[in-house]
Write an enzyme that holds these catalytic residues in place. Structure first.
Site, mmCIF file in Angstrom:
data_model
loop_
_atom_site.group_PDB
_atom_site.id
_atom_site.type_symbol
_atom_site.label_atom_id
_atom_site.label_comp_id
_atom_site.label_asym_id
_atom_site.label_seq_id
_atom_site.Cartn_x
_atom_site.Cartn_y
_atom_site.Cartn_z
ATOM 1 N N ARG A 160 -11.512 -2.241 -17.367
ATOM 2 C CA ARG A 160 -11.335 -3.615 -16.895
ATOM 3 C C ARG A 160 -12.615 -4.046 -16.188
ATOM 4 O O ARG A 160 -13.078 -3.371 -15.273
ATOM 5 C CB ARG A 160 -10.152 -3.702 -15.935
ATOM 6 C CG ARG A 160 -9.899 -5.115 -15.384
ATOM 7 C CD ARG A 160 -8.712 -5.145 -14.434
ATOM 8 N NE ARG A 160 -8.998 -4.456 -13.180
ATOM 9 C CZ ARG A 160 -8.070 -4.174 -12.252
ATOM 10 N NH1 ARG A 160 -6.816 -4.502 -12.461
ATOM 11 N NH2 ARG A 160 -8.405 -3.554 -11.146
ATOM 12 N N GLU A 183 -2.071 -11.446 -17.335
ATOM 13 C CA GLU A 183 -1.447 -11.425 -16.008
ATOM 14 C C GLU A 183 -1.187 -12.832 -15.505
ATOM 15 O O GLU A 183 -0.540 -13.038 -14.490
ATOM 16 C CB GLU A 183 -2.327 -10.653 -15.017
ATOM 17 C CG GLU A 183 -3.774 -11.053 -15.052
ATOM 18 C CD GLU A 183 -4.699 -10.012 -14.432
ATOM 19 O OE1 GLU A 183 -4.217 -9.179 -13.638
ATOM 20 O OE2 GLU A 183 -5.900 -10.031 -14.741
ATOM 21 N N HIS A 199 0.831 -1.202 0.000
ATOM 22 C CA HIS A 199 0.000 0.000 0.000
ATOM 23 C C HIS A 199 0.866 1.252 0.000
ATOM 24 O O HIS A 199 0.595 2.222 -0.713
ATOM 25 C CB HIS A 199 -0.898 0.023 1.239
ATOM 26 C CG HIS A 199 -2.018 -0.955 1.205
ATOM 27 N ND1 HIS A 199 -2.991 -0.942 0.227
ATOM 28 C CD2 HIS A 199 -2.337 -1.974 2.024
ATOM 29 C CE1 HIS A 199 -3.861 -1.910 0.459
ATOM 30 N NE2 HIS A 199 -3.474 -2.555 1.536
ATOM 31 N N ASN A 234 1.952 -6.327 -12.490
ATOM 32 C CA ASN A 234 2.009 -6.628 -11.055
ATOM 33 C C ASN A 234 1.703 -8.108 -10.817
ATOM 34 O O ASN A 234 2.478 -8.830 -10.181
ATOM 35 C CB ASN A 234 1.006 -5.771 -10.279
ATOM 36 C CG ASN A 234 1.242 -4.289 -10.458
ATOM 37 O OD1 ASN A 234 2.235 -3.881 -11.038
ATOM 38 N ND2 ASN A 234 0.327 -3.500 -9.964
ATOM 39 N N ASP A 235 0.546 -8.558 -11.318
ATOM 40 C CA ASP A 235 0.175 -9.956 -11.135
ATOM 41 C C ASP A 235 1.035 -10.877 -11.993
ATOM 42 O O ASP A 235 1.401 -11.977 -11.561
ATOM 43 C CB ASP A 235 -1.300 -10.174 -11.477
ATOM 44 C CG ASP A 235 -2.199 -9.959 -10.266
ATOM 45 O OD1 ASP A 235 -1.727 -10.204 -9.141
ATOM 46 O OD2 ASP A 235 -3.355 -9.549 -10.435
ATOM 47 N N ARG A 272 -10.395 0.865 -13.308
ATOM 48 C CA ARG A 272 -10.680 -0.203 -12.349
ATOM 49 C C ARG A 272 -12.138 -0.108 -11.902
ATOM 50 O O ARG A 272 -12.473 0.644 -10.995
ATOM 51 C CB ARG A 272 -9.751 -0.087 -11.144
ATOM 52 C CG ARG A 272 -8.259 -0.067 -11.475
ATOM 53 C CD ARG A 272 -7.462 0.028 -10.173
ATOM 54 N NE ARG A 272 -6.030 0.111 -10.378
ATOM 55 C CZ ARG A 272 -5.337 1.248 -10.416
ATOM 56 N NH1 ARG A 272 -5.970 2.403 -10.278
ATOM 57 N NH2 ARG A 272 -4.038 1.240 -10.583
ATOM 58 N N ARG A 305 3.512 -10.364 -3.929
ATOM 59 C CA ARG A 305 3.976 -9.008 -4.232
ATOM 60 C C ARG A 305 3.954 -8.075 -3.037
ATOM 61 O O ARG A 305 4.431 -6.944 -3.115
ATOM 62 C CB ARG A 305 3.149 -8.420 -5.377
ATOM 63 C CG ARG A 305 1.702 -8.126 -5.047
ATOM 64 C CD ARG A 305 0.948 -7.800 -6.319
ATOM 65 N NE ARG A 305 -0.307 -7.103 -6.040
ATOM 66 C CZ ARG A 305 -1.199 -6.801 -6.969
ATOM 67 N NH1 ARG A 305 -0.987 -7.140 -8.215
ATOM 68 N NH2 ARG A 305 -2.303 -6.158 -6.660
#
Length: 561
Positions: A324, A413, A187, A436-437, A288, A447
């Site tokens: 997405r 991903e 975060h 990221n994924d 998102r 991660r």
């Protein structure tokens, strides 16, 4: 000079005095009993009232936040009303335990369970402990843990920051972020990037420094130095003077020889989209949509969804907006859609896969998207997360066609999607790499974990090869389809050059990173970017890949990137 090496997650060279996060709420005494004048029913009622107060306070903060910060606050607020957490505490109260001790023990049990599940659910363990402390503070009538206040701006140092704290940082007061824990996708890292704050994570023992210590923070190099020397002071001054160059994007992403690389923004809602448009983003590369589903016990209606989507579309008339579809599951559980008891949620029913178990939700979302598109002027593209096979891609494309959506695509991903990109891209119009994924799945490295930070970087040659394979697959039949990157990798200016050299067609990132990426791209030709991509692929490890490429880009040192 005392140095603290860590992992740089957001560039910047800053000198300032530090303020440590206050010590956490102290643990209630073990075996702390109910007071003689308090019944179990009264204690349970007090606990529920405190949990509701914490929930409402976090929701109130979420209402004034946006993007990543808003999502983090909403997710943390959900934990304050978590059924398992409160039921566990209520049972302990019924056995004669005080409300404070009961919520403390219940929080420990829930956190341990989530931690043991690993993956995304391990991240929620931190949220539980944060909420637990806030509820205990509410029960005691004392201030909740939070970021310190000071008359002058400071560098914030902590073991790690709770999601609710990172989400509401005031960049006018906090010069930089440094933590001894956390990872490159924690975060702290994500919020630092979105706020444009220099940040270093996983810097062991930095949380032991005394308040008021003057330090030099280099967010690109990932280092903290006590008692800055003359060279470091000059570097900080140079960074400050270059700040204006890195704050303005002219709206055209291009290499030195004119090869266009559109630079897009990642957004979570209308407020984010308006801000990104003001920063001259060339469109949206990742919208998102799950943000309008969070903090709900029931699915939002088609009308509610359409209004939320249109607010983003209207910020970019005539420009591309890549949406997405709902990425629920794992770290974003929804009571009407996902199973919170899955043994391994990161590998479970999430993203597109929720249509296997709860058909209808995705179909209605696509109807809402189509309606919003009809009422706007944006060029809307729609992609599904967690696509693993060509069969899934074909099914999603069919659903889009049925809803009236013209441009369906997929998120890459899952490594299988990169390896079979040729077959998948026969079924859809485009792909977008969620680095990221893709990185955590390719490297089998959570991660969020600081100890795995060196594994969990998109500079890993294996990850770069998967990017290259996806691009190759898109062009296999001579009719290349667009392949973008919408993961955090795109916000790294050096990596943006490599991705361009690998053939990626668009780059999407937090809007604050647009100017820096554009400035570096303009210093290399496409041929030079391709050579740097080959150099990175030839490296034996991520550290060398990053170092070798950066050594060929002197502009990075000049700009402090």
């Amino acid at each position: 000079m005392q140095n603290f090496p860590g992992v740089g997650v957001s560039p910047g060279r800053i000198i300032g005095t530090i303020r440590q996060m206050p010590k956490p709420i102290s643990e209630p005494p073990a075996g702390d009993p109910l007071g003689a004048d308090t019944t179990a029913e009264e204690a349970t009622a007090s606990l529920k009232a405190a949990a509701t107060a914490v929930h409402d306070e976090l929701r109130s903060r979420a209402a004034t936040a946006s993007g990543d910060g808003k999502a983090v606050l909403e997710a943390t607020a959900l934990m304050a009303k978590d059924t398992m957490l409160l039921k566990g505490a209520s049972k302990l109260i019924a056995r004669g335990t005080s409300a404070q001790r009961a919520i403390w023990e219940s929080g420990a049990s829930v956190s341990e369970m989530l931690h043991n599940l690993g993956g995304y659910m391990a991240e929620r363990a931190t949220d539980v402990l944060d909420v637990r402390a806030r509820i205990v503070a509410e029960l005691r009538g004392v201030p909740a843990p939070g970021i310190p206040t000071a008359a002058a701006p400071f560098i914030l140092v902590a073991e790690d920051l709770a999601p609710a704290d990172t989400a509401t940082l005031d960049p006018e007061k906090v010069l930089a972020l440094v933590t001894s824990g956390g990872g490159p996708q924690s975060h702290t890292a994500i919020i630092a990037r979105s706020l444009g704050l220099p940040a270093v994570v996983a810097a062991a023992k930095v949380d032991e420094l005394a308040d008021g210590t003057e330090v030099y923070v280099d967010g690109a190099a990932g280092t903290i130095s006590v008692e800055p020397d003359a060279e470091q002071r000059a570097a900080a001054e140079a960074w400050a003077s270059n700040a204006s160059l890195l704050a303005v994007f002219d709206g055209t992403g291009t290499t030195a020889d004119g090869h266009l690389v559109p630079l897009l923004a990642n957004v979570g809602g209308g407020k984010d989209a308006v801000a990104a448009a003001k920063l001259n983003a060339q469109g949206v590369g990742l919208f998102r949509t799950e943000f309008c589903f969070l903090e709900r016990d029931t699915e939002p209606t088609v009308d509610e969804q359409a209004a939320a989507y249109k607010s983003v579309f209207d910020a970019f008339p005539g420009k591309k907006v890549v949406l997405r579809t709902l990425d629920a599951g794992a770290d974003k559980p929804l009571p009407f859609l996902t199973d919170a008891t899955e043994p391994n949620p990161a590998l479970g029913v999430r993203g597109y896969r929720t249509d296997f178990t709860t058909p209808g939700v995705l179909e209605r979302q696509l109807q809402a998207i189509a309606r919003a598109e009809q009422e706007s002027e944006a060029d809307v593209w729609v992609m599904a997360p967690m696509i693993s096979t060509a069969e899934e891609a074909a099914h999603f494309a069919g659903m889009c066609t049925a809803a009236g959506i013209k441009t369906p695509g997929v998120m890459v991903e899952v490594p299988s999607a990169a390896l079979t990109a040729e077959a998948i891209l026969r079924e859809v119009g485009f792909a977008s790499l969620g680095t990221n994924d893709l990185t955590q799945y390719a490297m089998a490295a959570d991660r969020q974990l600081g100890p795995l930070a060196n594994l969990n970087t998109p500079w890993q040659p294996a990850v770069l090869r998967l990017v290259g394979l996806t691009v190759e697959g898109s062009a296999a039949e001579g009719n290349a389809k667009p392949v973008g990157v919408c993961g955090e990798a795109a916000a790294d200016p050096a990596l943006a050059v490599v991705l361009t050299g690998l053939g990626v067609t668009t780059l999407s990132m937090t809007a604050r990173s647009l100017a820096a990426v554009a400035a570096v791209l303009k210093t290399v030709t496409l041929a030079e970017a391709q050579e740097l991509a080959k150099l990175a692929l030839s490296a034996p490890n991520a550290t060398d890949a990053r170092a070798w490429v950066r050594a060929k880009l002197p502009i990075l040192e000049e700009l402090g990137l």
